[in-house]
Write an enzyme that holds these catalytic residues in place. Structure first.
Site, mmCIF file in Angstrom:
data_model
loop_
_atom_site.group_PDB
_atom_site.id
_atom_site.type_symbol
_atom_site.label_atom_id
_atom_site.label_comp_id
_atom_site.label_asym_id
_atom_site.label_seq_id
_atom_site.Cartn_x
_atom_site.Cartn_y
_atom_site.Cartn_z
ATOM 1 N N ASP A 1 -102.723 -35.258 -47.057
ATOM 2 C CA ASP A 1 -101.892 -34.098 -46.751
ATOM 3 C C ASP A 1 -100.216 -34.545 -46.726
ATOM 4 O OD1 ASP A 1 -100.892 -31.555 -45.518
ATOM 5 O OD2 ASP A 1 -100.923 -32.488 -43.684
ATOM 6 N N CYS B 1 -135.657 -36.110 -39.679
ATOM 7 C CA CYS B 1 -136.122 -35.045 -38.857
ATOM 8 C C CYS B 1 -135.392 -33.495 -39.322
ATOM 9 C CB CYS B 1 -135.542 -35.501 -37.496
ATOM 10 S SG CYS B 1 -136.278 -36.835 -36.700
ATOM 11 N N CYS C 1 -132.531 -37.746 -36.569
ATOM 12 C CA CYS C 1 -132.006 -38.450 -38.028
ATOM 13 C C CYS C 1 -132.231 -37.489 -39.043
ATOM 14 C CB CYS C 1 -133.111 -39.672 -38.310
ATOM 15 S SG CYS C 1 -134.789 -39.185 -38.554
ATOM 16 N N ASP D 1 -106.351 -29.192 -41.614
ATOM 17 C CA ASP D 1 -107.184 -30.330 -42.517
ATOM 18 C C ASP D 1 -108.236 -30.554 -41.993
ATOM 19 O OD1 ASP D 1 -104.877 -30.876 -43.915
ATOM 20 O OD2 ASP D 1 -103.628 -31.892 -42.318
ATOM 21 N N ASP E 1 -103.618 -34.481 -40.888
ATOM 22 C CA ASP E 1 -103.241 -34.438 -39.441
ATOM 23 C C ASP E 1 -103.071 -32.855 -38.683
ATOM 24 O OD1 ASP E 1 -100.984 -33.291 -40.496
ATOM 25 O OD2 ASP E 1 -99.592 -34.204 -39.245
#
Length: 726
Positions: free
Chosen positions: A445, A39, A36, A624, A620
């Site tokens: 985009d 941690c 987590c 990106d 896509d």
């Protein structure tokens, strides 16, 4: 390389140190048990505070701790010793070993889950008759005792085995002088089994063997899902690196060609890249002329000229000519690898749900432990006796079990994810819905997202298309293919000669013609601001063919819907200024940027985040992926690059861009349901604690109340089926 330990001596880890470009020493360690954000913060703070350490960064996805020392040497043994004292054993990082450890942990969780499910189902087979006897049904004492012992025989070994992931984590935490969320879970399970055995041995009325193993079964489901989400996050960076060529053709000093694995290619090697091959490492061109397809790296739809002295990047595709390049970086230092590191870094910032759980744990653990201890010793002080005091303390631990709190968000996320799936949207991360509900700015985009991703011919008379089509049919250039597709099947030019990076020429009905760049057909000083080709014959005036990537049919409506939801919109594209400007004007988007590199897009997201904006990135391409990883939430279309889909939180299928607005509506509805569940869980626990302390709730009723609270939050989550409608 294996570690060898001598009695009384720390292992020599100097062989695992590696030198950076500036001469400083670095160490990568595989850390176990970190799950987590708490941690991560604990480990990074402790290691960064060591005298010779300059920086420490933990990648939760891989479990890799990267330590940078201040000088050319570092005390790796001290780092490992510090981690061990914190309760996180570590070994030198090996990718193969890390994958092996991940697979081993996955198998262990699945087996523990199966054992817990088996134990819960079979223990209830013996517990149900006992419960029926408590409500006045005929069940003799001997039969009841047999049922309880059979339940104990089935449930106890299953609970002890299935609880090992929690017991081990709790023990490591306690050894380090801290208490994590697994501590109360472990105490509750062990105490429940202990009381159940005592009650069974004394022919008492309270035995909860089935409850102990059922609790572990529910908790293990959540632990396994978290494990799977980490694996999915790691695959985004792995898919990026997979875009690099697996091997390279290296030219030796003797002129012979040798195929080398990418990991063995060194700076200064001369590499041969043939047409159609992917550039293996970053380098500059020594010999050859060609065009590069940089669409995956930059998003630019037009191929880029490449000549001797130009720089080329790993991951781009050589289209037309043979190249000899000089390697200027190793594979791990390439542009693709740099983007992969940005993805890894961005993935670590997406832990809102984990942070909320950590905050809840920081309150839950000390409060519940203190209340249980107060109940036990307070009862003894008031003369209740050991049995009654212990039962009240156990009832407190059981009734305040964090199951309802744990289900508050996941139950809503599962229902919301199912609703979006029916709309053609795949939700890959439950926490993504929380972040998606918070976004206030959407970044798109252009190519392949707002547009269809296929160049089409515009503004050309049919007669001109018919003239150029025979020559266009002979070329593999993307724009030439678009021109040929517009013309349809037909004759082909003869005596064709293609000049890499310029164009193609040939004979049509005995006349010499050319198709390509303006300079190639004899026009000088023409600046290309658009995606275009020129066609010219020996005597006629050159003809210009412009190409455009058409906007998706619902792009304008989607932008309007997003604005109606109170969101602002921006376009970040690697394409030329002209196409981006026209798309922004058509969609009435005021803020847009063209010519953006992957680093530019990631920096833009960082800039918006620093301004306090919560950004949804929709992209896509490979260019990106870093921005997708850094954004507050991320979406990608189903036709996107695999690496982009893996870096995104949600993937929408089909051509409809309306899925973006629909997803935000559902996410906002899910946030409302989750807050309602959080509120109910808080009220439930506040009311349950005094009831258990005062003895109004025994362990059986506590177990029923705990199950009932989980049922309430689940039923509230089912209200999501009608949420998010327009």
């Amino acid at each position: 390389m294996a570690l060898t330990y001598d009695l009384g001596r720390a292992p020599d880890l100097s062989a695992f140190l590696r030198k950076d470009k500036d001469g400083t020493a670095n160490l990568d360690l595989l850390v176990k048990g970190a799950r987590c954000a708490a941690c991560m913060s604990k480990i990074e703070t402790a290691i960064a505070g060591l005298p010779d350490v300059a920086a420490a960064r933990l990648n939760l996805t891989e479990g890799r701790l990267s330590v940078r020392f201040g000088g050319a040497r570092g005390d790796a043994g001290r780092v490992i010793d510090t981690l061990d004292k914190l309760g996180y054993p570590a070994t030198p990082f090996d990718p193969a070993k890390a994958m092996e450890a991940h697979d081993k942990e996955s198998r262990r969780l699945i087996l523990a889950l199966a054992v817990a499910g088996f134990g819960a189902g079979n223990a209830m087979m013996f517990s149900v008759p006992v419960w029926a006897g408590l409500f006045g049904q005929e069940l003799g004492p001997a039969t009841r005792s047999v049922m309880l012992w059979l339940s104990a025989i089935v449930a106890t070994p299953c609970a002890l085995y299935a609880g090992l992931p929690f017991f081990e984590s709790a023990w490591r935490s306690l050894k380090a002088g801290r208490a994590n969320m697994d501590v109360p879970i472990s105490i509750g399970v062990i105490l429940t089994l202990f009381i159940s055995f005592v009650e069974t041995f004394l022919n008492g009325r309270d035995a909860y063997f089935d409850a102990a193993v059922s609790l572990l079964f529910l908790l293990l489901i959540g632990r396994w899902l978290d494990h799977r989400l980490r694996a999915r996050a790691r695959s985004a960076a792995a898919d990026l690196l997979a875009l690099q060529a697996p091997a390279a053709t290296v030219l030796g000093t003797d002129g012979l060609e040798r195929i080398k694995p990418l990991s063995e290619v060194a700076v200064g090697d001369r590499i041969l890249v043939r047409p159609g091959e992917r550039i293996p490492v970053d380098g500059f061109v020594e010999d050859g002329v060609s065009e590069l397809d940089n669409a995956l790296l930059t998003g630019e739809t037009t191929p880029v000229d490449l000549r001797p002295g130009d720089t080329c990047r790993a991951g781009s595709v050589n289209l037309t000519g043979q190249l000899r390049i000089l390697a200027i970086a190793r594979s791990e230092d390439s542009a693709v690898a740099a983007i992969a590191r940005l993805v890894e870094a961005g993935a670590q910032t997406k832990s809102l749900y984990v942070r909320l759980a950590d905050k809840a744990a920081s309150i839950y653990v000390p409060v519940i432990h203190s209340m249980a201890a107060l109940t036990l010793f307070g009862g003894l002080a008031y003369g209740l006796g050991p049995r009654e005091s212990l039962l009240r303390a156990a009832a407190l631990l059981i009734i305040t079990c964090p199951c309802a709190l744990g289900l508050a968000v996941p139950a809503v996320q599962i229902t919301a994810s199912a609703r979006l799936f029916r709309k053609g949207v795949l939700v890959k991360s439950g926490a993504a819905l929380e972040r998606l509900a918070e976004v206030d700015h959407v970044v798109f985009d252009k190519t392949g997202v707002l547009t269809e991703g296929r160049p089409r011919l515009i503004e050309a008379p049919a007669s001109a298309i018919a003239l150029a089509a025979p020559l266009a049919r002979t070329s593999a250039h993307p724009l030439a293919r678009a021109l040929a597709a517009q013309a349809g099947p037909g004759p082909r030019a003869t005596e064709v000669i293609e000049t890499a990076g310029q164009g193609v020429e040939g004979l049509i009905e005995g006349q010499r013609v050319r198709l390509g760049r303006a300079s190639f057909v004899g026009l000088e000083g023409v600046r290309a601001g658009d995606t275009e080709l020129w066609f010219a014959s020996e005597d006629d005036t050159p003809i210009r063919f412009r190409f455009s990537d058409q906007l998706r049919p619902d792009a304008a409506q989607t932008i309007a819907d997003l604005r109606s939801l109170g969101l602002t919109v921006e376009i970040l594209s690697g394409d030329l200024e002209g196409p981006v400007s026209r798309a922004a004007q058509t969609l009435h988007v005021d803020h847009w940027r063209s010519g953006q590199t992957p680093q530019d897009k990631a920096a833009a997201i960082d800039e918006l985040t620093a301004q306090g904006r919560k950004v949804l990135m929709v992209g896509d391409g490979l260019n990106d992926t870093a921005a997708l990883a850094k954004a507050h939430a991320a979406m990608a279309p189903g036709g996107a690059l695999d690496a982009s889909q893996n870096a995104a939180d949600l993937v929408f299928s089909g051509k409809a861009l309306s899925a973006v607005a629909d997803s935000i509506r559902v996410a906002r509805a899910a946030r409302s349901r989750a807050l309602e569940n959080f509120g109910f869980s808080a009220v439930y626990n506040v009311g349950a604690i005094p009831l258990a302390m005062l003895g109004f709730v025994n362990p059986l009723i506590a177990a029923l109340a705990m199950s009932g609270s989980s049922l309430v939050v689940t039923l509230n989550a089912l209200r999501m089926h009608g949420a998010g409608k327009n």
